[in-house]
Design a protein around this motif. Structure first.
Motif, PDB file in Angstrom:
ATOM      1  N   TYR A 175     -12.403   6.289  -0.433  1.00  0.00           N
ATOM      2  CA  TYR A 175     -11.418   6.839  -1.359  1.00  0.00           C
ATOM      3  C   TYR A 175     -10.148   7.273  -0.637  1.00  0.00           C
ATOM      4  O   TYR A 175     -10.145   7.519   0.566  1.00  0.00           O
ATOM      5  CB  TYR A 175     -12.001   8.043  -2.101  1.00  0.00           C
ATOM      6  N   ALA A 176      -9.080   7.382  -1.425  1.00  0.00           N
ATOM      7  CA  ALA A 176      -7.847   8.043  -0.991  1.00  0.00           C
ATOM      8  C   ALA A 176      -7.848   9.415  -1.637  1.00  0.00           C
ATOM      9  O   ALA A 176      -8.189   9.558  -2.813  1.00  0.00           O
ATOM     10  CB  ALA A 176      -6.629   7.245  -1.436  1.00  0.00           C
ATOM     11  N   GLY A 177      -7.472  10.426  -0.869  1.00  0.00           N
ATOM     12  CA  GLY A 177      -7.459  11.794  -1.373  1.00  0.00           C
ATOM     13  C   GLY A 177      -6.177  12.126  -2.111  1.00  0.00           C
ATOM     14  O   GLY A 177      -5.232  11.329  -2.154  1.00  0.00           O
ATOM     15  N   LEU A 178      -6.135  13.294  -2.691  1.00  0.00           N
ATOM     16  CA  LEU A 178      -4.995  13.750  -3.484  1.00  0.00           C
ATOM     17  C   LEU A 178      -4.517  15.090  -2.962  1.00  0.00           C
ATOM     18  O   LEU A 178      -5.324  15.942  -2.584  1.00  0.00           O
ATOM     19  CB  LEU A 178      -5.445  13.902  -4.939  1.00  0.00           C
ATOM     20  N   ALA A 179      -3.202  15.292  -2.965  1.00  0.00           N
ATOM     21  CA  ALA A 179      -2.597  16.563  -2.580  1.00  0.00           C
ATOM     22  C   ALA A 179      -1.524  16.899  -3.617  1.00  0.00           C
ATOM     23  O   ALA A 179      -1.223  16.101  -4.499  1.00  0.00           O
ATOM     24  CB  ALA A 179      -1.991  16.462  -1.180  1.00  0.00           C
ATOM     25  N   GLY A 180      -0.964  18.064  -3.486  1.00  0.00           N
ATOM     26  CA  GLY A 180       0.053  18.519  -4.436  1.00  0.00           C
ATOM     27  C   GLY A 180      -0.549  19.526  -5.395  1.00  0.00           C
ATOM     28  O   GLY A 180      -1.254  20.449  -4.967  1.00  0.00           O
ATOM     29  N   ASP A 181      -0.296  19.343  -6.679  1.00  0.00           N
ATOM     30  CA  ASP A 181      -0.764  20.272  -7.713  1.00  0.00           C
ATOM     31  C   ASP A 181      -2.255  20.113  -8.032  1.00  0.00           C
ATOM     32  O   ASP A 181      -2.663  20.102  -9.195  1.00  0.00           O
ATOM     33  CB  ASP A 181       0.037  20.072  -9.007  1.00  0.00           C
ATOM     34  N   ARG A 206      -7.750  23.023 -12.902  1.00  0.00           N
ATOM     35  CA  ARG A 206      -7.771  23.847 -14.124  1.00  0.00           C
ATOM     36  C   ARG A 206      -7.702  22.972 -15.367  1.00  0.00           C
ATOM     37  O   ARG A 206      -8.372  23.237 -16.363  1.00  0.00           O
ATOM     38  CB  ARG A 206      -6.633  24.863 -14.103  1.00  0.00           C
ATOM     39  N   LEU A 207      -6.893  21.907 -15.314  1.00  0.00           N
ATOM     40  CA  LEU A 207      -6.814  20.962 -16.432  1.00  0.00           C
ATOM     41  C   LEU A 207      -8.177  20.343 -16.689  1.00  0.00           C
ATOM     42  O   LEU A 207      -8.634  20.254 -17.841  1.00  0.00           O
ATOM     43  CB  LEU A 207      -5.775  19.879 -16.137  1.00  0.00           C
ATOM     44  N   VAL A 208      -8.852  19.917 -15.647  1.00  0.00           N
ATOM     45  CA  VAL A 208     -10.168  19.295 -15.790  1.00  0.00           C
ATOM     46  C   VAL A 208     -11.165  20.273 -16.415  1.00  0.00           C
ATOM     47  O   VAL A 208     -11.909  19.914 -17.335  1.00  0.00           O
ATOM     48  CB  VAL A 208     -10.673  18.766 -14.428  1.00  0.00           C
ATOM     49  N   ARG A 209     -11.175  21.515 -15.944  1.00  0.00           N
ATOM     50  CA  ARG A 209     -12.096  22.509 -16.509  1.00  0.00           C
ATOM     51  C   ARG A 209     -11.798  22.754 -17.989  1.00  0.00           C
ATOM     52  O   ARG A 209     -12.712  22.848 -18.803  1.00  0.00           O
ATOM     53  CB  ARG A 209     -12.039  23.804 -15.699  1.00  0.00           C
ATOM     54  N   SER A 227      -4.929  18.757 -27.577  1.00  0.00           N
ATOM     55  CA  SER A 227      -4.884  20.214 -27.574  1.00  0.00           C
ATOM     56  C   SER A 227      -4.733  20.769 -26.156  1.00  0.00           C
ATOM     57  O   SER A 227      -3.907  21.650 -25.903  1.00  0.00           O
ATOM     58  CB  SER A 227      -6.157  20.768 -28.222  1.00  0.00           C
ATOM     59  N   VAL A 228      -5.503  20.259 -25.234  1.00  0.00           N
ATOM     60  CA  VAL A 228      -5.451  20.747 -23.851  1.00  0.00           C
ATOM     61  C   VAL A 228      -4.137  20.329 -23.186  1.00  0.00           C
ATOM     62  O   VAL A 228      -3.482  21.137 -22.519  1.00  0.00           O
ATOM     63  CB  VAL A 228      -6.667  20.255 -23.046  1.00  0.00           C
ATOM     64  N   CYS A 229      -3.731  19.079 -23.355  1.00  0.00           N
ATOM     65  CA  CYS A 229      -2.515  18.578 -22.700  1.00  0.00           C
ATOM     66  C   CYS A 229      -1.251  19.268 -23.211  1.00  0.00           C
ATOM     67  O   CYS A 229      -0.252  19.344 -22.490  1.00  0.00           O
ATOM     68  CB  CYS A 229      -2.402  17.065 -22.860  1.00  0.00           C
ATOM     69  N   ALA A 230      -1.287  19.791 -24.412  1.00  0.00           N
ATOM     70  CA  ALA A 230      -0.128  20.498 -24.967  1.00  0.00           C
ATOM     71  C   ALA A 230       0.185  21.764 -24.173  1.00  0.00           C
ATOM     72  O   ALA A 230       1.311  22.256 -24.211  1.00  0.00           O
ATOM     73  CB  ALA A 230      -0.375  20.845 -26.431  1.00  0.00           C
ATOM     74  N   GLY A 231      -0.781  22.272 -23.439  1.00  0.00           N
ATOM     75  CA  GLY A 231      -0.580  23.482 -22.660  1.00  0.00           C
ATOM     76  C   GLY A 231      -0.363  23.234 -21.181  1.00  0.00           C
ATOM     77  O   GLY A 231      -0.430  24.164 -20.376  1.00  0.00           O
TER      78      GLY A 231
END
Length: 188
Positions: free
Chosen positions: A96-102, A108-111, A69-73
């Motif tokens: 750790y290695a960090g993340l950049a970009g979106d 927002r996806l995680v929330r 449901s969430v991934c569809a959006g």
């Protein structure tokens, strides 16, 4: 007690991204530190989105439905591994290695995933989302400042994440073993 399984939702890394990170970890010197550092196998590298912990087997369908449901959006996410650091205490933690970009859209996806999973009655971690890939686990007091500084200079290949993956995690004497439960594509 109902049978259950340890589950988490993650993004996979493409092979070219893993190869670049493996080379950067090696150049950093982390591969030569010794017993205080346990290297995470590149085959297990991923970006954890939501850790669910112990979930009754009968709830797996609800987890997958929430994920769908969430991934569809959500459309694909353009990401790149960049930088790195160390989290934890003086007696342990992770490198750790960090993340950049979106990463804002990723947050927002995680929330949205956390809200959806809570609505079906699952306990979901509440700590702040920190997008990263764990490359090593640290036990005991060890100065890794030079190695972490070198890893912090890392800039990897960009990739487009097109799906979320639901994993089962089984603990063993060697750490954790992961197996795919479901792959859920993002929209468009």
């Amino acid at each position: 007690m109902e049978a259950g399984e340890r589950l988490f939702v993650a993004l996979d890394l493409p092979p070219v991204v893993k190869d670049g990170l493996a080379a950067a970890r090696s150049r950093s010197g982390l591969t030569r530190v010794g017993d205080a550092v346990r290297l995470v196998d590149p085959g297990q590298w991923h970006v954890t989105l939501v850790f669910l912990g112990w979930v009754p087997v009968g709830s797996r369908g609800e987890v997958v439905a929430s994920l769908e449901s969430v991934c569809a959006g959500v459309s694909g996410l353009d990401l790149v591994l960049a930088g790195g650091g160390r989290l934890g205490s003086a007696r342990g933690g992770v490198v750790y290695a960090g993340l950049a970009g979106d990463v804002e859209r990723l947050g927002r996806l995680v929330r949205a995933l956390r809200r959806s999973l809570r609505r079906v009655g699952l306990e979901v971690e509440r700590r702040r989302f920190f997008p990263h890939v764990t490359v090593a686990r640290v036990r005991g007091r060890v100065d890794l400042s030079r190695e972490v500084e070198r890893l912090g200079e890392f800039a990897g290949s960009a990739w487009r994440a097109e799906e979320a993956v639901l994993y089962r995690s089984r603990l063993s004497g060697e750490g954790a073993e992961y197996s795919v439960v479901a792959r859920v594509p993002f929209a468009g």
